[in-house]
Design a protein around this motif. Structure first.
Motif, short mmCIF file in Angstrom:
data_model
loop_
_atom_site.label_atom_id
_atom_site.label_comp_id
_atom_site.label_asym_id
_atom_site.label_seq_id
_atom_site.Cartn_x
_atom_site.Cartn_y
_atom_site.Cartn_z
N ILE A 235 0.83 -1.21 0.00
CA ILE A 235 0.00 0.00 0.00
C ILE A 235 0.87 1.26 0.00
N PRO A 236 0.67 2.15 -0.96
CA PRO A 236 1.33 3.46 -0.92
C PRO A 236 0.62 4.38 0.07
N HIS A 237 1.15 4.45 1.30
CA HIS A 237 0.53 5.23 2.35
C HIS A 237 0.77 6.73 2.16
N PHE A 238 -0.19 7.53 2.61
CA PHE A 238 0.10 8.93 2.91
C PHE A 238 -0.68 9.29 4.16
N THR A 239 -0.15 10.22 4.94
CA THR A 239 -0.77 10.60 6.21
C THR A 239 -1.06 12.09 6.22
N TYR A 240 -2.24 12.45 6.68
CA TYR A 240 -2.65 13.85 6.83
C TYR A 240 -2.96 14.08 8.31
N VAL A 241 -2.51 15.22 8.85
CA VAL A 241 -2.71 15.55 10.25
C VAL A 241 -3.32 16.94 10.36
N ASP A 242 -4.32 17.09 11.22
CA ASP A 242 -4.92 18.39 11.46
C ASP A 242 -5.18 18.54 12.96
N GLU A 243 -5.28 19.80 13.41
CA GLU A 243 -5.51 20.10 14.82
C GLU A 243 -6.99 20.39 15.04
N ILE A 244 -7.53 19.83 16.13
CA ILE A 244 -8.96 19.99 16.44
C ILE A 244 -9.10 20.52 17.86
N ASP A 245 -9.95 21.51 18.03
CA ASP A 245 -10.25 22.07 19.35
C ASP A 245 -11.38 21.24 19.96
N VAL A 246 -11.05 20.47 21.00
CA VAL A 246 -12.04 19.58 21.60
C VAL A 246 -12.48 20.11 22.97
N THR A 247 -12.33 21.41 23.20
CA THR A 247 -12.72 21.99 24.49
C THR A 247 -14.20 21.74 24.79
N ALA A 248 -15.07 22.06 23.82
CA ALA A 248 -16.51 21.86 24.03
C ALA A 248 -16.86 20.38 24.12
N LEU A 249 -16.19 19.56 23.33
CA LEU A 249 -16.45 18.11 23.37
C LEU A 249 -16.10 17.53 24.73
#
Length: 440
Positions: A235-249
């Motif tokens: 499998i040709p992998h690729f990874t994506y990362v993002d930041e999430i504000d989970v204060t309310a959660l």
């Protein structure tokens, strides 16, 4: 005496062979009926084999790590039966054996046999109705208990069963092992292996280095190694990362737990799964399996979500069936059940396969970002990371916020980078506005 060959039974649909991951007996050992003899691992489960007869082990199929075909001989046992005219006839119990059996049954009422057994030969003639009266075997004199070994200080050498088993495998006489404590420990065996019993030998506190320890890769660890290597190779992998504000959660999760009644305590995972299930319909290419040999991608309508779980034996991935049809409390209950079954090694084969997308989390160890390996033949795996509290700008103000990086690895043959990033943005909407998780 007669020899009984215990052949490996069919222990899983479509399984042609199984791996020996542990022997509970050795050649020359006396075994009793229903006592464990070996642990066999297939692609889906580990099954304990039990002896169908009593007797002495005279042959074993191989060493730990070897593969045994279904129907091939696993163990040969010399039984307490009498062989007459090509038939095996069970010898009658002596009075002492009968008394022991009655005592065991009295002390262990209602014991359920759960391991697979092989059918036993039936006593008596076949054809013509002839009956056969077995000869009464000679009763062996009872074997006196072995004299306990004595350590280097002239005292009885105490040791745990694990230490004794290791010493036996290494051919070490416990009586020759010195120890500074009241019993011989693994560290004492290590020191003995390093220095022997001569002048250079000292108890473990004096050791300045540890010996290299070669470990054969077998069982679940070998399965993990093979699967991970196949995934990265194919499998040709690729990874994506993002930041999430989970204060309310996190605030909502605390409120739900404070008013949960008798329901299980919520972690982040069931809330994350609800968000995934609400986002997937807009990105069906992620909830898919790719048969690269047939060149077919199947986009699944149902979400069978794999949940990576760490156990003492290694990483395993139980599957939450039809996750899209469960509410957050039902998901929490199922997560707990599957995690406990995984740690106990009691997952059913049906609970370990057929996933369409996987979530893997290291919990509080989560780190800044991960690049998880796809659980082939799936095409995506999601990795929530550790929640940290940091100052952030809200307009012109600086406020405290709970932030979490979210990683996703995708199969680039099936999923484009735009799709992966858009999917994470969809997840972000639900996780940052958690009231939407409970809206239709």
């Amino acid at each position: 005496m007669a020899r009984f060959t215990f052949k490996l039974p069919d222990i899983g649909e479509g399984i042609s062979e199984a791996e020996i991951v542990a022997w509970h007996v050795a050649i020359g050992d006396r075994v009793e009926e229903d006592s464990p003899i070996a642990d066999m691992m297939t692609d889906k489960a580990t099954v304990e084999m039990e002896s169908p007869v009593s007797g002495v082990v005279v042959e074993l199929a191989g060493e730990v790590g070897d593969q045994v075909s279904i129907g091939a001989a696993l163990v040969v046992i010399e039984t307490d039966a009498v062989e007459v005219a090509d038939e095996v006839v069970a010898a009658p119990l002596t009075s002492a054996q009968a008394e022991t059996a009655e005592q065991y049954e009295a002390e262990n009422p209602g014991v359920e046999k759960v391991a697979l057994e092989s059918p036993l030969p039936l006593a008596g003639g076949v054809g013509g109705g002839a009956s056969i009266t077995p000869a009464t075997p000679a009763v062996d004199a009872p074997t006196p208990p072995p004299t306990p070994p004595v350590n280097g200080r002239g005292e009885a050498a105490l040791a745990s069963p694990a230490v004794r088993a290791r010493a036996r495998d290494l051919g070490i006489d416990l009586a020759s092992v010195k120890t500074d404590s009241d019993r011989v420990r693994h560290a004492d065996l290590d020191a003995y292996l390093r220095y022997g019993s001569g002048e250079g030998y000292h108890p473990p506190h004096a050791s300045r280095a540890r010996e290299d320890q070669p470990i054969k890769v077998i069982g679940m660890r070998r399965r993990i190694a093979e699967n991970m290597a196949a995934s990265k190779r194919a499998i040709p992998h690729f990874t994506y990362v993002d930041e999430i504000d989970v204060t309310a959660l996190e605030a909502m999760r605390a409120d739900l737990n404070a008013n949960r009644g008798g329901r299980p305590k919520l972690t982040m995972l069931p809330l994350m799964i609800v968000a995934i299930c609400k986002t997937i319909p807009d990105f069906p290419m992620l909830n898919a399996r790719y048969d690269d040999e047939a060149g077919v991608v199947t986009r699944h309508g149902q979400i069978h979500l794999g949940m990576a779980a760490q156990t003492d034996a290694g990483l395993t991935v139980p599957v939450i069936r039809d996750a899209q049809d469960r509410n957050v409390w039902q998901l929490a209950t199922e997560i707990t059940r599957l995690a406990e079954a995984a740690r106990a090694g009691k997952l059913a084969p049906s609970e370990m396969g057929g996933g369409t997308i996987t979530v893997t989390s290291l919990g509080p160890l989560g780190g800044i970002a991960t690049t998880p390996v796809i659980n082939r033949p799936e095409v995506a795996i999601i990795g929530p990371n550790k929640i940290v509290e940091r100052p952030v700008f809200k307009g012109d103000e600086i406020v405290r916020a709970k932030l979490m990086n979210l990683s996703i690895s995708c199969d680039h043959r099936v999923v484009d980078g735009w799709d992966a990033a858009s999917f994470v943005q969809g997840l972000k909407k639900y996780l940052e506005t958690p009231v939407l998780l409970f809206a239709d």
